[in-house]
Structures are given as C-alpha cells and as structure tokens.
Design an enzyme around this catalytic site. Structure first.
Site, PDB file in Angstrom:
ATOM      1  N   ASP A 156       0.844  -1.198   0.000  1.00 26.55           N
ATOM      2  CA  ASP A 156       0.000   0.000   0.000  1.00 26.55           C
ATOM      3  C   ASP A 156       0.876   1.245   0.000  1.00 26.55           C
ATOM      4  O   ASP A 156       1.297   1.734   1.044  1.00 26.55           O
ATOM      5  CB  ASP A 156      -0.924  -0.009   1.226  1.00 26.55           C
ATOM      6  CG  ASP A 156      -1.847   1.213   1.243  1.00 26.55           C
ATOM      7  OD1 ASP A 156      -1.928   1.910   0.202  1.00 26.55           O
ATOM      8  OD2 ASP A 156      -2.480   1.454   2.289  1.00 26.55           O
TER       9      ASP A 156
ATOM     10  N   LYS B  12       1.639   7.961   0.201  1.00 31.07           N
ATOM     11  CA  LYS B  12       2.050   8.070   1.603  1.00 31.07           C
ATOM     12  C   LYS B  12       3.428   8.712   1.691  1.00 31.07           C
ATOM     13  O   LYS B  12       4.221   8.623   0.750  1.00 31.07           O
ATOM     14  CB  LYS B  12       2.139   6.661   2.226  1.00 31.07           C
ATOM     15  CG  LYS B  12       0.809   5.975   2.454  1.00 31.07           C
ATOM     16  CD  LYS B  12       1.017   4.605   3.082  1.00 31.07           C
ATOM     17  CE  LYS B  12      -0.302   3.878   3.291  1.00 31.07           C
ATOM     18  NZ  LYS B  12      -1.179   4.505   4.272  1.00 31.07           N
TER      19      LYS B  12
ATOM     20  N   ASP C  51       0.219  -4.937   4.565  1.00 25.83           N
ATOM     21  CA  ASP C  51      -1.186  -4.559   4.386  1.00 25.83           C
ATOM     22  C   ASP C  51      -2.052  -5.715   3.853  1.00 25.83           C
ATOM     23  O   ASP C  51      -3.222  -5.528   3.543  1.00 25.83           O
ATOM     24  CB  ASP C  51      -1.271  -3.337   3.461  1.00 25.83           C
ATOM     25  CG  ASP C  51      -2.436  -2.425   3.794  1.00 25.83           C
ATOM     26  OD1 ASP C  51      -2.958  -2.503   4.921  1.00 25.83           O
ATOM     27  OD2 ASP C  51      -2.829  -1.632   2.908  1.00 25.83           O
TER      28      ASP C  51
ATOM     29  N   GLU D 199      -7.980   2.534   0.364  1.00 22.36           N
ATOM     30  CA  GLU D 199      -8.209   1.502  -0.655  1.00 22.36           C
ATOM     31  C   GLU D 199      -8.728   0.194  -0.075  1.00 22.36           C
ATOM     32  O   GLU D 199      -9.402  -0.568  -0.765  1.00 22.36           O
ATOM     33  CB  GLU D 199      -6.913   1.245  -1.435  1.00 22.36           C
ATOM     34  CG  GLU D 199      -5.926   0.263  -0.777  1.00 22.36           C
ATOM     35  CD  GLU D 199      -5.373   0.712   0.566  1.00 22.36           C
ATOM     36  OE1 GLU D 199      -5.380   1.927   0.826  1.00 22.36           O
ATOM     37  OE2 GLU D 199      -4.953  -0.156   1.369  1.00 22.36           O
TER      38      GLU D 199
ATOM     39  N   ASP E 161      -5.726   6.372  -0.915  1.00 19.45           N
ATOM     40  CA  ASP E 161      -5.096   5.636   0.186  1.00 19.45           C
ATOM     41  C   ASP E 161      -6.142   4.959   1.083  1.00 19.45           C
ATOM     42  O   ASP E 161      -5.794   4.144   1.937  1.00 19.45           O
ATOM     43  CB  ASP E 161      -4.208   6.584   1.003  1.00 19.45           C
ATOM     44  CG  ASP E 161      -3.222   5.849   1.889  1.00 19.45           C
ATOM     45  OD1 ASP E 161      -3.062   4.623   1.718  1.00 19.45           O
ATOM     46  OD2 ASP E 161      -2.613   6.507   2.752  1.00 19.45           O
TER      47      ASP E 161
ATOM     48  N   ARG F 286     -11.016  -0.462   2.099  1.00 17.29           N
ATOM     49  CA  ARG F 286     -12.479  -0.546   2.139  1.00 17.29           C
ATOM     50  C   ARG F 286     -13.067  -0.793   0.750  1.00 17.29           C
ATOM     51  O   ARG F 286     -14.156  -1.354   0.620  1.00 17.29           O
ATOM     52  CB  ARG F 286     -13.056   0.723   2.796  1.00 17.29           C
ATOM     53  CG  ARG F 286     -12.707   2.004   2.116  1.00 17.29           C
ATOM     54  CD  ARG F 286     -12.902   3.228   3.009  1.00 17.29           C
ATOM     55  NE  ARG F 286     -11.806   3.411   3.960  1.00 17.29           N
ATOM     56  CZ  ARG F 286     -11.750   4.379   4.878  1.00 17.29           C
ATOM     57  NH1 ARG F 286     -12.739   5.257   4.993  1.00 17.29           N
ATOM     58  NH2 ARG F 286     -10.725   4.473   5.691  1.00 17.29           N
TER      59      ARG F 286
END
Ligand code: BES
Ligand code: MN
Ligand code: ZN
Length: 492
Positions: A263, A270, A281, A342, A340, A344
C-alpha cells in the site's frame, strides 16, 4: 515446526539441552514455580535474588544446568501468581522459547493445574519458536534455528485429552507461523497473482477448494473495487475464494480478508518514512487463508468460506485518481476521494460476494486504518459490527489470548461520507476514522450478521519482540477467528 510431547516424569531423569522453569513474582520475592520441580540440591544453589531474577513477565535468564541432565536452566518470569492465567503461561513459555534459537531441545516445566494451562504452555512454546530467514544467505540462513523438540513437563501428561490439546496447539501455531511468513515476505515476491498461487499450493491435498478470479473474471463480475485499486499496478488484482464444506456443518461462516500486497497510498501517496511497513497490508488475507486451512485440518463441523481481496495499491499513469467514481460488486457507486483509503474498496467487493452465498455470519479482517492505532495502540485490535457477533468475537479473542476491544459504529458519522456525485465517498470525518471505515464496510453487508476486525497495529510488530510475539508479522487474528469458528460448532 518443533516436535511436541508431554511427560510426567521426574525432571532430574530427563535429558535435554534446556530446562525451562517458571519464576513467580510473589509479595515475598521471586520464587521457583512449580516450587518442587527441581531436586532440593539443585534448588538450594539457585539464589534468584542474587541472580537478579525478578519473576516479572517477559524476563528470561539462563543459568548452567548443574546437577541435572540439562545443559542449561532457563528461568522465565510468570508475573504475579494471582494473575497467572493461560495467556500469562503462553507468554512465559513463548518468551523462553523465543530466546532459544540455536538450542535443539527443551523441556518446559511451568505450573499447569488444568488442561487449558497445558494447552496454553504448548501453544506459547510453539508460537515463540519462530524465525523468518527466507532472505538470509550463508551462515545467517541457518544460525539460531528455532527449537526442534519441545517437551512439556506436567502432572497431566497422561490425561486422555492432553494429546488432542497438543495436536490443536500444533495446528494453531503452524497457521500463525505461516501467516507471519506471508506478512514478512517482500512485496516484490508477494503480489496478488503470487499470493493466489501460494493459496492454491497450500490447499493442495486438503479438503479446501480454491477458486481464483483474475482480472478478466473480476471485470465480468463487476468487481470495481478490486479493479480500481489494482489499476496503478502492473501486477493485477485477484479475488481468491476458499471453501471448506464439511459433511455435517452446524453453521456457515464467511471470512473476508484485506490483501493489499503493498500500500503505497496510490496517487494519494504516503510519506516515504515508514512506507516499508505497508508490505504488511495483506495481513488480514493471510490470516483468513490460514484460518480456513486450520479449520479444515481440525475437521471443525462448521462450513467456512474465505475471501482474499488481493491488489497492489500503486501510483502510476494508469492508477485511479481522487474523484474517480467506481462501481463495486452489486452496483453501489463509490467516489474515490482518497486513493489511500483503498482497503475498504477491495473489501466492499469481498463483502458483497461473501453475502451472495447467504452465510450465517461474516467476519472481515483488515489492516484498515491508522486511526486504529491512535485509538488502541499497537497491541490491541478493534472489533465493530452487530452487537452479538462483536461480543462473540471478543469472547473468542479472550479465549485464545489475543486482545480485541469492542468499538461502536455511530450512525451519525455515516453522513460524513455523503458524496456530491456517487452513492457514497470512500472517506469521511477524520475524527473516529476507524469507525467511519467500519460504517463504510457496513454498507456492503446487507442483512447478514457481521463483524469487522481492524488489526492495523497488532498485525506487524515494528517495536521489539515480546512474549511469543516476534518482530515483523505477528499472525494476529488467526487464533481469534479459529476460536470463533470453534464457538460456532455444537458443544460436545
Ligand atoms: N493500510 C492503511 C492503514 C494502516 C496504516 C495500516 C498504518 C497499518 C499501519 C490504509 O489503507 C490507509 O492508508 N488508511 C488511511 C485512511 C485514510 C486515507 C482515510 C489512514 O488510516 O490514514
Ligand atoms: Mn491505504
Ligand atoms: Zn491499506
């Protein structure tokens, strides 16, 4: 994995490299426990106070095994005897075995009054015997190998149910180790298609059936969440379905795992500092894979379906943009305001797919929000959802020695995700960010009883090792989900 056995023999008669003994912290100072485990002549030569042994949990001291057939004695702190519960035993056993890399065999003598104490010592000892050395070469590849043989010394050794407890401990520990291995694997090696292959290989020869949906199948099935998140990567998304369907199933449970193999944040990228931790992740998906396999190995009379939502979240010329609108499985449109958020999006697809099969209950597990760590720190996971399922998950966690704390889903936060163009946006209020994420997921669970487990902090230990928990992947969630599945089986 170390071999595991039980003995009720006298400790002085046992030949071993390491003999692990408990030390309790009592009001009158440190005390060996069990107090009569060692022969009197050996005991009188161990001055715990002069050795600086306090008996505090997570403290381990080695001394020579003089007067015994053990090369060393390992003193492991039990903490206060009044607080001595199975989890303290698990931690004390694990803290000891964790320091015994390079040692071949150990006999573990801790106070075990009941069967669940023996089970906890066995589990802790095996959980602590772990090393991840896939990427080491030369001497480092073989140095400090975990214990090969573990013998639990307990007066209950010959009880009929001890063997079953030992077998269960080995299945559980193997599942946790395998989950840790996946989390620790570098993301250049572990991408969605590779993860799917690993799932297939792991299920080979078991009763678990594996189906993999590739990009073409995902497109045909309308899985816009997985596809949207996967757009930025050259290595496309996958949805892996695992089915364990025993003949006499008392209930049917679906487990959905977030499997973002890396991620970066995507276009909403990020900061560089700490980004490396985002190889973890996919810890939810790894835990689901190995929970389903463990349930099958234990022959639980519960049907379990696992859904691994696998994608890599990367920025690129093909990546999704903030303001993109995607349509997830089932037709709901989502405005992606932050790429970010992502997890969900891929879980929305997974939850809808899981719900289509009408399970009795759905659990999802995900490294979903940084807000989880703000709320509960790095060792306590959160659980949200239907009151009864949430309660049952907390009970299962307590029974297995994992820390999960119940959190609410306040309905008033839902409107913060209102989108000006789509059915819902993928971000809302910053305050209560973990709960907002939970409310987003709730939209995709229909009428199925459901709970959401946020393991963002506890899944990856960036601090130092403690108890049976190593640095890096921890395997959190496996024990709670397995214990939850066991709680759904008819009582014997
Ligand atoms: N994978 C992260 C959450 C995370 C952060 C897990 C730190 C473990 C450690 C997730 O995809 C994420 O980036 N969440 C965002 C959501 C925000 C954009 C609404 C977050 O928590 O900052
Ligand atoms: Mn993210
Ligand atoms: Zn993420």
């Amino acid at each position: 994995m170390a071999d595991l056995s039980f003995t009720s023999k006298d400790l002085s008669s046992l030949t071993t490299d390491a003999l692990v003994i408990g030390v309790a912290a009592t009001p009158s100072g440190p005390a060996l426990s069990p107090s009569d485990a060692l022969p009197e002549a050996v005991r009188t030569n161990i001055d715990l106070t002069l050795l600086g042994v306090s008996g505090a949990l997570d403290t381990v001291t080695r001394i020579p095994g003089v007067g015994l057939n053990a090369k060393i004695i390992v003193l492991t702190g039990l903490g206060s005897m009044t607080a001595l519960n199975p989890e303290a035993l698990r931690r004390a056993a694990g803290a000891a075995t964790r320091t015994l890399g390079g040692v071949r065999s150990a006999v573990i003598a801790l106070p075990t009054a009941e069967e669940h104490d023996v089970a906890a010592v066995a589990e802790g000892a095996l959980l602590g015997s772990y090393a991840f050395r896939t990427y080491r070469t030369g001497d480092a590849a073989t140095a400090n190998t975990p214990l090969e043989s573990i013998t639990i010394a307990t007066p209950l050794a010959d009880q009929p149910r001890i063997k079953a407890a030992g077998d269960r401990a080995q299945v559980v520990a193997a599942a946790v180790h395998a989950t840790r291995d996946l989390v620790n694997t570098a993301p250049n090696d572990l991408f969605p298609a590779a993860f799917a292959e690993i799932a297939k290989t792991a299920a080979k020869g078991t009763s678990v059936k594996v189906t993999v949906l590739d990009e073409k199948a995902l497109t045909a099935g309308g899985y816009g969440g997985l596809l949207g998140v996967g757009l930025g990567s050259t290595r496309g998304p996958r949805l892996v379905k695992l089915s364990y369907t025993p003949a006499k199933a008392a209930s049917k449970v679906a487990l959905v795992g977030k499997g973002i193999t890396f991620d970066s944040g995507g276009i909403s990228i990020k900061p560089a500092k700490g980004m490396e931790a985002m190889k973890s992740d996919m810890a939810g998906a790894a835990a689901v894979l190995h929970t389903v396999l463990a349930a099958a190995q234990l022959g639980l009379p519960v049907a379990v379906t696992g859904w691994l939502c696998l994608a890599e979240n990367m920025p690129s010329g093909t990546a999704q943009r903030p303001s993109d609108v995607i349509t997830v499985r089932g037709g709901t449109t989502v405005e992606v305001l932050n790429t970010d958020a992502e997890g969900r999006l891929v879980l929305a697809d997974g939850l809808v797919a899981a719900g289509e099969e009408n399970p009795d209950v759905i659990l999802d597990i995900a490294t979903l929000t940084g807000a989880q760590m703000v709320a509960l720190g790095t060792r306590v996971s959160a659980v949200m959802g239907s009151d009864d399922v949430r309660g049952a998950v907390v009970e299962a966690a307590d029974a297995s020695g994992e820390q999960f704390w119940p959190m609410p889903l306040p309905t008033e936060l839902r409107s913060s995700m209102d989108s000006s163009v789509a059915d819902i946006a993928n971000i809302g209020d910053r305050f209560g960010g973990m709960l907002v994420a939970g409310l987003f997921l709730k939209e995709f669970t229909g009428d199925t009883p459901w709970a959401h487990l946020d393991i963002a902090g506890p899944s990856f230990n960036e601090g130092s090792a403690h108890g049976y928990t190593p640095v890096g992947g921890t395997g959190v969630g496996v024990r709670t989900m397995l214990s939850y599945l066991e709680s759904r089986a008819p009582k014997k």
